[in-house]
Design a protein around this motif. Structure first.
Motif, short mmCIF file in Angstrom:
data_model
loop_
_atom_site.label_atom_id
_atom_site.label_comp_id
_atom_site.label_asym_id
_atom_site.label_seq_id
_atom_site.Cartn_x
_atom_site.Cartn_y
_atom_site.Cartn_z
N PRO A 150 14.35 43.15 55.47
CA PRO A 150 14.89 43.25 54.11
C PRO A 150 13.88 42.78 53.07
CG PRO A 150 16.05 41.55 55.37
CD PRO A 150 14.98 42.10 56.25
N HIS A 151 14.11 43.22 51.82
CA HIS A 151 13.23 42.79 50.72
C HIS A 151 14.02 42.70 49.41
CE1 HIS A 151 9.40 41.90 48.95
NE2 HIS A 151 8.70 42.43 49.95
N PRO A 152 15.23 42.14 49.43
CA PRO A 152 15.98 42.02 48.18
C PRO A 152 15.49 40.84 47.35
CG PRO A 152 17.25 41.05 49.94
CD PRO A 152 16.00 41.61 50.57
N HIS A 153 15.60 40.95 46.05
CA HIS A 153 15.13 39.90 45.16
C HIS A 153 15.94 38.62 45.38
CE1 HIS A 153 13.15 38.03 41.86
NE2 HIS A 153 14.18 38.07 41.04
N GLY A 154 15.24 37.54 45.74
CA GLY A 154 15.88 36.24 45.86
C GLY A 154 16.60 35.97 47.16
N LYS A 155 16.64 36.95 48.08
CA LYS A 155 17.39 36.75 49.33
C LYS A 155 16.58 37.12 50.58
CE LYS A 155 21.49 35.22 48.12
NZ LYS A 155 22.01 33.95 48.68
N THR A 156 15.33 37.53 50.41
CA THR A 156 14.54 38.00 51.55
C THR A 156 14.41 36.92 52.62
OG1 THR A 156 13.30 39.54 50.16
CG2 THR A 156 12.30 38.90 52.25
N ALA A 157 14.01 35.71 52.22
CA ALA A 157 13.74 34.66 53.19
C ALA A 157 14.96 34.36 54.05
CB ALA A 157 13.26 33.39 52.48
N GLU A 158 16.11 34.21 53.41
CA GLU A 158 17.31 33.85 54.16
C GLU A 158 17.76 35.00 55.05
OE1 GLU A 158 21.90 32.25 53.54
OE2 GLU A 158 20.61 32.57 51.79
N GLN A 159 17.70 36.23 54.57
CA GLN A 159 18.15 37.34 55.40
C GLN A 159 17.26 37.52 56.63
OE1 GLN A 159 18.90 40.93 53.13
NE2 GLN A 159 20.35 39.91 51.77
N VAL A 160 15.95 37.25 56.49
CA VAL A 160 15.06 37.37 57.64
C VAL A 160 15.30 36.23 58.63
CG1 VAL A 160 12.65 37.34 58.40
CG2 VAL A 160 13.31 38.71 56.42
N PHE A 161 15.37 34.97 58.17
CA PHE A 161 15.52 33.90 59.16
C PHE A 161 16.90 33.92 59.81
CE2 PHE A 161 16.81 30.74 55.66
CZ PHE A 161 18.02 30.33 56.23
N ARG A 162 17.85 34.58 59.18
CA ARG A 162 19.16 34.72 59.82
C ARG A 162 19.22 35.91 60.78
NH1 ARG A 162 22.34 30.81 58.36
NH2 ARG A 162 22.04 29.81 56.33
N GLY A 163 18.13 36.68 60.88
CA GLY A 163 18.06 37.64 61.97
C GLY A 163 17.63 39.05 61.65
N LEU A 164 17.39 39.40 60.38
CA LEU A 164 17.11 40.80 60.04
C LEU A 164 15.62 41.10 60.13
CD1 LEU A 164 19.59 41.42 57.08
CD2 LEU A 164 19.81 42.12 59.48
N ALA A 165 15.21 41.66 61.25
CA ALA A 165 13.84 42.12 61.46
C ALA A 165 13.83 43.00 62.70
CB ALA A 165 12.88 40.95 61.64
N GLY A 166 12.96 44.02 62.70
CA GLY A 166 12.86 44.89 63.87
C GLY A 166 11.51 45.57 63.92
#
Length: 501
Positions: free
Chosen positions: A173-189
């Motif tokens: 993900p790359h949303p403004h202000g939320k990228t870091a949290e969305q990635v460490f909570r599991g969003l990557a492939g």
């Protein structure tokens, strides 16, 4: 006053643009002691910490189904959604996953294919995007922060994979202000683009290893970021490979195995070595011109590498970490040396003979003389004000503003970019929309050339170092450039280049 001298101050304000991200008292923040960040082979786990099982068989990442049924077309669906997984025995952990999985499904296509992926954002009350990291996609398909997908809605990303685009890419993900949290909570492939003709023998296999790191509270939940996380980038307590801790792989004696390594962590630098001979065959943007033997490798956040590992003697051969000092603010620098990430058990049964690795893999044309030179200076700033201490992560003295164009570029024009790190920690630098060639490193007055020519989209810029690179953007539209320590990106270390036709 030097940056570290401020750490005794009572209040900290971390700002981006607009300047209102967070204000909190440091000694009230969870995790300021950071005792829980020691590596499991270096120090005892913190009291009450979750214990993850080790030694399970390495799992292959599930593949995203191609629903097209038509040659040269990949059509699939990805949903970002809440899910629950069990990392530790008896503990359920809420995560964010693509199709309920973390890492997300492996996407595999072939250069020349058309890709159509429908993305559904089911994250409660948060926008999201999918950024196709490193991939040559049009600007309006790039998933940048200016193009969010609202919760409860979907959109289809469509793009062609041009000839010559084979490589090891990934999506996040790359949303403004939320990228870091969305990635460490599991969003990557991982997204692998295969060549039509692969010079690497098929007998070597093709094994994807996605590195993520995980921090769990005693109840199995993922704690929020602390102030130390915001300053340094979030580093977890467990490094996982394909979602597992120190999984095992069994191979016959004499096996040559192709591995694709992905650093999908927010901020962890992985200096790696294998107890078996390693040969580097590719980087972010695909194969090198020729194989290069290596004793160790460094993967900064977001970098990828392709290796051939030769398992020439029976017994265990581990992939393990070495120490790397990337700079750290405050107490609790992670003990990253001596972590065992993967154990390969080499049996005494000999493998079937396999073809040798070719001496030449593919040509890489050097980019021509630059028409324009640009300079980007990374700094961290701290200053006292009436409410305490302000901290910023800046490029050329400015924090990111989504409504500001920082650079205007011309499509098809070769440019020389100088990335100057005047900060006190390393910053991995990433550019959207293209691959570049690193041509020079300079540190303490010493200039060095890369060991090999390669296509890259992310390069580590060590503290006190200047990295010079050549790039050419071929597709018009706005593109991001930023530090890929995701907390630093989120707190200001990002800019926009507008590529004009």
């Amino acid at each position: 006053m030097h940056r570290r001298a401020f750490l005794a101050a009572g209040l900290v304000t971390v700002f981006a643009s607009p300047r209102a991200i967070a204000q909190m008292k440091m000694d009230d923040m969870p995790g300021m002691d950071m005792g829980g960040h020691a590596g499991h082979d270096m120090a005892a786990a913190p009291q009450g910490a979750a214990v993850l099982p080790e030694g399970e068989t390495l799992r292959d990442l599930p593949r995203l189904a191609n629903e097209a049924g038509t040659p040269s077309l990949f059509r699939g669906k990805l949903t970002a959604e809440s899910a629950t997984v069990r990392f530790a025995e008896g503990l359920d952990t809420p995560i964010l996953g693509y199709n309920g999985l973390s890492p997300g499904p492996l996407i595999e296509a072939t250069e020349g294919d058309r890709v159509e992926i429908t993305f559904a954002n089911q994250i409660p009350e948060e926008t999201s995007t999918i950024h196709w990291h490193g991939m040559p996609v049009p600007a309006d398909q790039d998933g940048n922060p200016m193009d969010p997908v609202a919760t409860g809605t979907d959109r289809t990303y469509s793009f062609e994979l041009p000839e010559g685009s084979a490589g090891s890419y990934w999506y996040h993900p790359h949303p403004h202000g939320k990228t870091a949290e969305q990635v460490f909570r599991g969003l990557a492939g991982a997204f692998v683009v295969k060549p039509k003709v692969d010079p690497i023998p098929a007998e070597y296999g093709d094994t994807v290893l996605v590195f993520t790191d995980l921090r769990l509270a005693a109840d199995g939940t993922m704690p929020d970021n602390t102030m130390v996380d915001l300053m340094n980038g979030r580093v977890g307590d467990h490094v996982l490979v394909n979602g597992q801790k120190n999984p095992r792989l069994t191979v016959p004696f004499g096996t040559k195995r192709r591995f694709r390594l992905y650093n999908a962590t927010n901020a962890r630098f992985l200096r790696l070595s294998f107890e078996a001979p390693m040969t580097v065959i590719g980087t972010d943007g695909g194969l090198l011109e020729a194989p290069i033997a290596a004793d160790e490798i460094l993967l900064s956040p977001a970098e990828r590498l392709e290796l051939i590992v030769s398992f020439d003697k029976p017994g265990p051969a581990t992939l393990f970490t070495l120490d790397y000092d990337r700079g750290w603010m405050g107490a609790g620098r992670p003990a990253d040396a001596g972590l065992t990430l993967l154990t390969v058990n080499v049996s005494r049964t000999p493998a079937e003979p396999v073809p040798p690795l070719p001496d030449r893999l593919r040509p890489i044309a050097q980019l021509g003389a630059p028409a324009v030179s640009r300079r980007f200076i990374f700094t961290e700033t701290m200053a006292m004000n009436a409410s305490g201490m302000e901290m910023g992560f800046l490029i050329n003295g400015a924090a990111f503003d989504m409504n500001r164009i920082d650079v205007v570029s011309k499509a098809g024009q070769v440019e020389l970019w100088e990335i100057v790190n005047k900060a006190d920690m390393d910053h991995p630098f990433h550019v959207h929309g293209t691959q570049f060639q690193v041509v020079e490193h300079e540190r303490d007055g010493n200039i060095s050339k890369p060991a090999y020519r390669a296509w890259k989209d992310t390069v580590n810029v060590a503290r006190g170092e200047t990295v010079r690179l050549l790039l050419r953007q071929d597709r018009p539209g706005p593109r991001m450039y930023h530090c890929h320590i995701l907390e630093h990106e989120q707190l200001g270390m990002m800019g926009i280049v507008d590529v004009q036709a």
